[in-house]
Write a protein that holds these residues in place. Structure first.
Motif, mmCIF file in Angstrom:
data_model
loop_
_atom_site.group_PDB
_atom_site.id
_atom_site.type_symbol
_atom_site.label_atom_id
_atom_site.label_comp_id
_atom_site.label_asym_id
_atom_site.label_seq_id
_atom_site.Cartn_x
_atom_site.Cartn_y
_atom_site.Cartn_z
ATOM 1 N N ARG A 1 0.828 -1.205 0.000
ATOM 2 C CA ARG A 1 0.000 0.000 0.000
ATOM 3 C C ARG A 1 0.868 1.263 0.000
ATOM 4 N N TYR B 1 0.857 5.567 -1.538
ATOM 5 C CA TYR B 1 1.116 6.753 -0.722
ATOM 6 C C TYR B 1 2.463 7.416 -1.016
ATOM 7 N N THR C 1 -1.883 9.889 6.341
ATOM 8 C CA THR C 1 -2.825 9.288 5.397
ATOM 9 C C THR C 1 -2.561 7.795 5.228
ATOM 10 N N PHE C 2 -1.299 7.397 5.345
ATOM 11 C CA PHE C 2 -0.982 5.965 5.254
ATOM 12 C C PHE C 2 -1.563 5.203 6.441
ATOM 13 N N ASP D 1 -5.186 4.382 6.079
ATOM 14 C CA ASP D 1 -5.602 3.567 4.940
ATOM 15 C C ASP D 1 -6.555 2.460 5.403
ATOM 16 N N LYS E 1 -5.083 -1.097 5.516
ATOM 17 C CA LYS E 1 -4.097 -1.234 6.591
ATOM 18 C C LYS E 1 -4.790 -1.325 7.940
#
Length: 394
Positions: free
Chosen positions: A299, A304, A321-322, A325, A328
């Motif tokens: 991801r 990202y 933002t990661f 996710d 995630k």
């Protein structure tokens, strides 16, 4: 000072895969690790379906599989009985061999530094890493793939919180057996009093491998007995195992790894993102540790990191933002829930837990009937003298 778009700290499974993906995408990448090649280590030793899905999305699966041993038709035994034969495909590969197979895919344009990071300075633009070899490294983004190493993270204000200390024990050894009727076997603990979650037998390119996952304390007398005579201790805890495997003997040394459940707090920092065990650990019983790390990297490097690097700045607003996710978050939540619930499931003595274990057995049997059209049974060419057929004894 050496310059790069991305600095990756740690060249284990997650770090090596990130270096391969970002290097192939054309970014300037520096990979830092104290060792030229991955050393043998007892961690993920199978490529299961979730691992294969992430490696396929990362674009490396077909290049890695030749280094692994393919197997299928996995036997599952519960409550001392054969419950299911799963028609699925997996691949056995030692952790060090898996990491080195990925390291061999890292593009030549990626710089590898055999070094150790001793300090990090973070800003919203560029990050500076101090290296033990007196060199400094400047990068827009740092990927922390440091595994269980917490010292570096603590120096930048992150904190490792213990969720469940001494949560489980993972044991591995090579074995020899004659004329096994299966490619792979997963055999769950027979009695909660024995504190064993399951034992699994599967092939590596080097031969038969055995992984045993238990909830014994490190000072437990059973563990001392296991060190003296592994197969005798296993036979006492899993007395019906030999009905499926026949006689097993240990080949070589035994590895024992204690597992703690740990999560990193205060991880939202500019310019650095954590993946895999650096973010949070999983109990190997749950089978989610490698899949969680691989999903993190897939991801991050597919979605990202390219978006972050396409615009100025590397502030906390980008990094978080990661962590938000959806895939995630589902992966992390499932891993933690499975790690905690698996222990209660294996050790629970109350009627509810016993009923759940019988329910899992019944569910496995019904899946076998739906898949194969009959109750699970040992092939006729592999009889066990003196024992009733497994499906009759259920």
């Amino acid at each position: 000072m050496r310059q790069a778009d991305v600095a990756i700290v740690g060249a284990g499974l997650a770090g090596s895969l990130a270096a391969t993906m970002l290097g192939r995408a054309g970014y300037s990448v520096v990979l830092v690790d104290p060792f030229d090649r991955a050393r043998p280590d007892f961690r993920c030793e199978k490529i299961e379906r979730p691992h294969a899905d992430s490696l396929r999305k990362a674009g490396v699966l077909d290049e890695i599989l030749p280094a692994a041993r393919r197997y299928e038709n996995i036997w599952v035994a519960r409550l001392g009985r054969l419950a299911e034969i799963k028609p699925i495909v997996e691949h056995g590969i030692a952790y060090g061999d898996l990491v080195n197979a990925i390291r061999d895919l890292v593009p030549s344009g990626v710089t590898f530094l055999r070094d150790k990071v001793t300090g990090i300075e973070l800003t919203g633009e560029r990050q500076t890493l101090a290296l033990a070899g007196s060199e400094s490294l400047s990068a827009r983004l740092i990927i922390g793939a440091t595994g269980l190493g917490a010292g570096l993270l603590e120096r930048i204000g992150m904190h490792r919180r213990e969720i469940s200390k001494h949560h489980s024990l993972s044991i591995a050894f090579d074995a020899e057996a004659a004329n096994l009727p299966f490619d792979s076997l997963t055999y769950f603990g027979e009695d909660p009093a024995h504190r064993i979650s399951y034992i699994t037998l599967f092939p590596l390119p080097s031969g038969l491998r055995v992984n045993l996952f238990s909830y014994h304390d490190r000072a437990d007398p059973w563990l001392r007995a296991f060190r003296e005579d592994p197969m005798a201790a296993i036979s006492r805890a899993l007395p019906n195992l030999e009905r499926l495997t026949g006689h097993l003997s240990v080949r070589g040394g035994v590895k024992i790894r204690p597992v703690d459940l740990i999560a990193t707090e205060n991880f939202a920092r500019p310019g650095i993102v954590l993946v895999g065990d650096a973010f949070s650990t999983a109990c190997p019983v749950s089978g989610t540790g490698a899949s969680k790390a691989l999903l993190d990297v897939e991801r991050l490097c597919n979605i990202y990191a390219p978006a972050w690097l396409a615009s100025p700045g590397m502030g906390t607003d980008k990094i978080t933002t990661f962590y938000r996710d959806p895939a995630k978050r589902r992966s992390d939540a499932h891993s933690l829930k499975s790690s905690l619930l698996s222990k209660r499931f294996a050790l629970g003595q109350a009627l509810l837990w016993r009923a759940l274990r019988w329910g899992c057995y019944a569910g496995s049997v019904m899946r076998n009937v739906a898949t194969h059209g009959h109750l699970p049974h040992r092939p006729a060419e592999y009889p066990v003298l003196g024992e009733p057929p497994m499906h009759q004894s259920a």
